[in-house]
Scaffold this motif. Structure first.
Motif, short mmCIF file in Angstrom:
data_model
loop_
_atom_site.label_atom_id
_atom_site.label_comp_id
_atom_site.label_asym_id
_atom_site.label_seq_id
_atom_site.Cartn_x
_atom_site.Cartn_y
_atom_site.Cartn_z
N LEU A 76 0.83 -1.21 0.00
CA LEU A 76 0.00 0.00 0.00
C LEU A 76 0.86 1.25 0.00
CD1 LEU A 76 -2.43 1.81 0.49
CD2 LEU A 76 -1.91 1.55 2.92
N LEU A 77 1.85 1.26 0.87
CA LEU A 77 2.70 2.45 0.97
C LEU A 77 3.43 2.68 -0.35
CD1 LEU A 77 4.14 1.97 4.58
CD2 LEU A 77 2.37 3.57 3.84
N GLN A 78 3.87 1.61 -0.96
CA GLN A 78 4.53 1.75 -2.26
C GLN A 78 3.57 2.34 -3.29
OE1 GLN A 78 6.00 -2.21 -2.91
NE2 GLN A 78 8.04 -1.74 -2.09
N ARG A 79 2.33 1.87 -3.25
CA ARG A 79 1.33 2.39 -4.19
C ARG A 79 1.08 3.87 -3.94
NH1 ARG A 79 -4.16 -0.94 -4.70
NH2 ARG A 79 -3.26 -2.51 -3.35
N MET A 80 1.00 4.23 -2.64
CA MET A 80 0.76 5.63 -2.29
C MET A 80 1.87 6.52 -2.82
SD MET A 80 -0.65 5.68 1.58
CE MET A 80 -0.20 7.40 1.69
N LEU A 81 3.09 6.04 -2.70
CA LEU A 81 4.23 6.86 -3.11
C LEU A 81 4.38 6.90 -4.61
CD1 LEU A 81 6.60 5.70 -0.30
CD2 LEU A 81 5.81 8.02 -0.67
#
Lengths: 141, 141
Positions: free
Chosen positions: B133-138
């Motif tokens: 998720l964090l990778q997607r957000m970034l």
DNA sequence: TATTGTTATACTCTATAACTATA
DNA sequence: TATAGTTATAGAGTATAACAATA
């Protein structure tokens, strides 16, 4: 239970750092696009939510009350905030967002969408996991 | 697919804001416990990773190079950093963490554990979801 | 006496522009 | 001439201490 320093955990910690950096970057950028500093934007966002005595603003921002004087001075000079007397206690000054201040605050809020886009692409289950994790992170320390 | 502004998403956005605020608080606090400002701590952390020319530090911090002069001055005055000449280009000064600087940087890193504790309590599957998720957000914005 | 907001002061961070020494 | 680092300058945020008005 995985260790406190296993590779996956470290990777996530690093990603959180990146999210924090990104969040700040975008916040400063959004503020600057309205000729505001980050601190001014934060105060304006607070006051758009509801009026506050000077002292309460300092508590919310976790800084000394004396700093708020100048920040509100500058917001007031821009017509985004006004100081109103508190009828209940004449020592207190309530800082209130003006109509223009409310509009600017709304635009700032909309500009901070970077998190919302990808989150909306997650399933309800995934977002629930994320919410629970973040709550745990904030509650644990 | 849930909407961009449904209650769960908004709740998560708010939690991310809280995490950002908390992260900063703890970072400043950890820096202050070593009589360092946030900016000084960030530069020291960079240099503990590897030596950098002044200009590269400014790029990493996304600020003007002229600011770095003073920050490194103060770190150097505390014995945490040294300026070394670059044999390849005599215009360049490499900022290098001293032994004491490396130690301080390590202590700062350890102090920033608030994220690690609760993360380690998650299952591998949960942490994988979070990482993705964090990778997607970034990556999304 | 205690509290609210302000003023005064000093330090740090920040951007801009001009300067120096190299390249 | 272009680049790396610095200096000079001005504006803003920050903490500390002292002050006026009010409680």
């Amino acid at each position: 239970m995985p260790s406190r320093t296993d590779p996956l955990t470290l990777e996530v910690v690093e990603l959180i750092g990146a999210v924090v950096a990104r969040y700040h970057e975008e916040y400063e950028e959004a503020a600057a696009s309205h000729q505001l500093t980050g601190a001014q934007a934060r105060v304006l966002a607070l006051l758009a939510f509801d009026p506050l005595p000077m002292r309460r603003i300092a508590q919310k921002l976790k800084c000394e009350p004396s700093n708020i004087t100048g920040i509100v001075d500058r917001l007031e000079g821009r017509g985004l905030v006004e100081r109103h007397p508190d009828p209940a206690d004449r020592r207190v000054k309530l800082a209130v967002a003006t109509e223009a201040g409310m509009q600017t605050a709304g635009q700032l809020r909309d500009a901070l969408d970077f998190a919302r886009e990808p989150l909306a692409g997650l399933s309800t289950a995934e977002r629930t996991v994320l919410r629970d994790l973040l709550q745990r992170m904030l509650g644990a320390a």
